[in-house]
Design an enzyme around this catalytic site. Structure first.
Site, PDB file in Angstrom:
ATOM      1  CG  HIS A 133       2.811  23.208  39.872  1.00  0.00           C
ATOM      2  ND1 HIS A 133       3.387  24.415  40.225  1.00  0.00           N
ATOM      3  CD2 HIS A 133       2.924  22.408  40.962  1.00  0.00           C
ATOM      4  CE1 HIS A 133       3.818  24.348  41.462  1.00  0.00           C
ATOM      5  NE2 HIS A 133       3.548  23.141  41.941  1.00  0.00           N
ATOM      6  CD  GLU A 134       1.670  18.024  40.968  1.00  0.00           C
ATOM      7  OE1 GLU A 134       2.661  17.322  41.266  1.00  0.00           O
ATOM      8  OE2 GLU A 134       1.089  18.743  41.794  1.00  0.00           O
ATOM      9  CG  HIS A 137       6.768  19.734  41.900  1.00  0.00           C
ATOM     10  ND1 HIS A 137       7.562  20.541  42.683  1.00  0.00           N
ATOM     11  CD2 HIS A 137       5.490  20.149  42.100  1.00  0.00           C
ATOM     12  CE1 HIS A 137       6.791  21.406  43.343  1.00  0.00           C
ATOM     13  NE2 HIS A 137       5.540  21.193  43.004  1.00  0.00           N
ATOM     14  CD  GLU A 192       4.491  24.374  45.500  1.00  0.00           C
ATOM     15  OE1 GLU A 192       3.277  24.622  45.471  1.00  0.00           O
ATOM     16  OE2 GLU A 192       4.968  23.384  44.915  1.00  0.00           O
TER      17      GLU A 192
END
Length: 248
Positions: A133-134, A137, A192
């Site tokens: 997920h990071e 981003h 997100e």
């Protein structure tokens, strides 16, 4: 750009009218530097980003305790990071902080830090989802956009100080301010979802169980009132879990 154009640019962003009497005290040297900063923030090169985030990462590592190679958290994160030296062209530096917060973050230079508090709550594959997920981003350009916005804010303060005679912000304070604006600010729901989609792709590409995306978000939802710092920057875990379930 001509001198008069820089003056107009900086006075526009600082809210000072070109006919305001305060302009008589205007420090053109500082204004010129601020104007250049404003322009540069729109055209940050990869080298610029690397330099800024390298400084921020070094400052963050200096302020937190890194898990060493003999520490249980250090050994675990090293095992999880094996084979993740890079992903999709992004070199990764994955380490753990010995901090009880349920948190994690990534920077555009490939720095990823997972807090021991989050590691206590999550399984190995759930931690891998957080890492994915990071990375999402970063790959989606969210961190680049944030630092561009932060640099414009810094230039704005420089422009104001050139008029009001305020003390310039120290480099250390700038690093702390950039960290707050780039790393600790809350992501939008659209960001997100985009990072979650990339995390799902990351999990599938690496052969990790995609169901960990759902279980990790469900755990975060259950921790809603339990001091999960990651929730303050990565909101709406329940809705995101339902969305991820449809992709498993």
């Amino acid at each position: 750009m001509k001198r008069r154009d820089f003056v107009r640019l900086v006075t526009l962003f600082s809210g000072v009218s070109a006919v305001n009497v305060a302009l008589a005290q205007f420090n053109f040297g500082k204004a010129l530097e601020a104007g250049k900063s404003l322009l540069a923030s729109e055209t940050l090169s990869d080298a610029d980003l690397q330099a800024y985030f390298d400084q921020m990462a070094a400052a963050s590592d200096a302020q937190n305790k890194l898990a060493g190679p003999q520490d249980a958290y250090g050994k675990r994160i090293a095992r999880l990071a094996r084979g993740l030296e890079s992903y999709d062209g992004l070199k990764l530096d994955i380490k753990a902080y010995l901090t009880p917060e349920v948190n994690a973050f990534a920077m555009a230079n490939g720095t990823i830090r997972v807090y021991s508090g989050l590691m206590d709550k999550f399984s190995d594959d759930e931690i891998r989802y957080v890492v994915g997920h990071e990375i999402g981003h970063v790959k989606a350009g969210h961190t680049r956009a944030r630092i561009q916005t932060a640099m414009r804010t810094s230039a704005l303060r420089s422009a104001l100080s050139s008029v009001g005679g305020r003390t310039a912000v120290l480099a250390e304070s700038q690093l702390g301010d950039l960290f707050e604006q780039v790393v600790r600010a809350q992501h939008s729901q659209a960001n997100e979802n985009e990072a979650d989609d990339l995390a799902m792709q990351f999990m599938k590409n690496k052969g990790f169980p995609a169901s960990a995306c759902v279980s990790a978000l469900e755990k975060l939802d259950a921790l809603g009132g339990g001091g999960a710092s990651w929730l303050s920057t990565h909101p709406s875990p329940k809705a995101r879990a339902e969305r991820m379930r449809a992709q498993v």
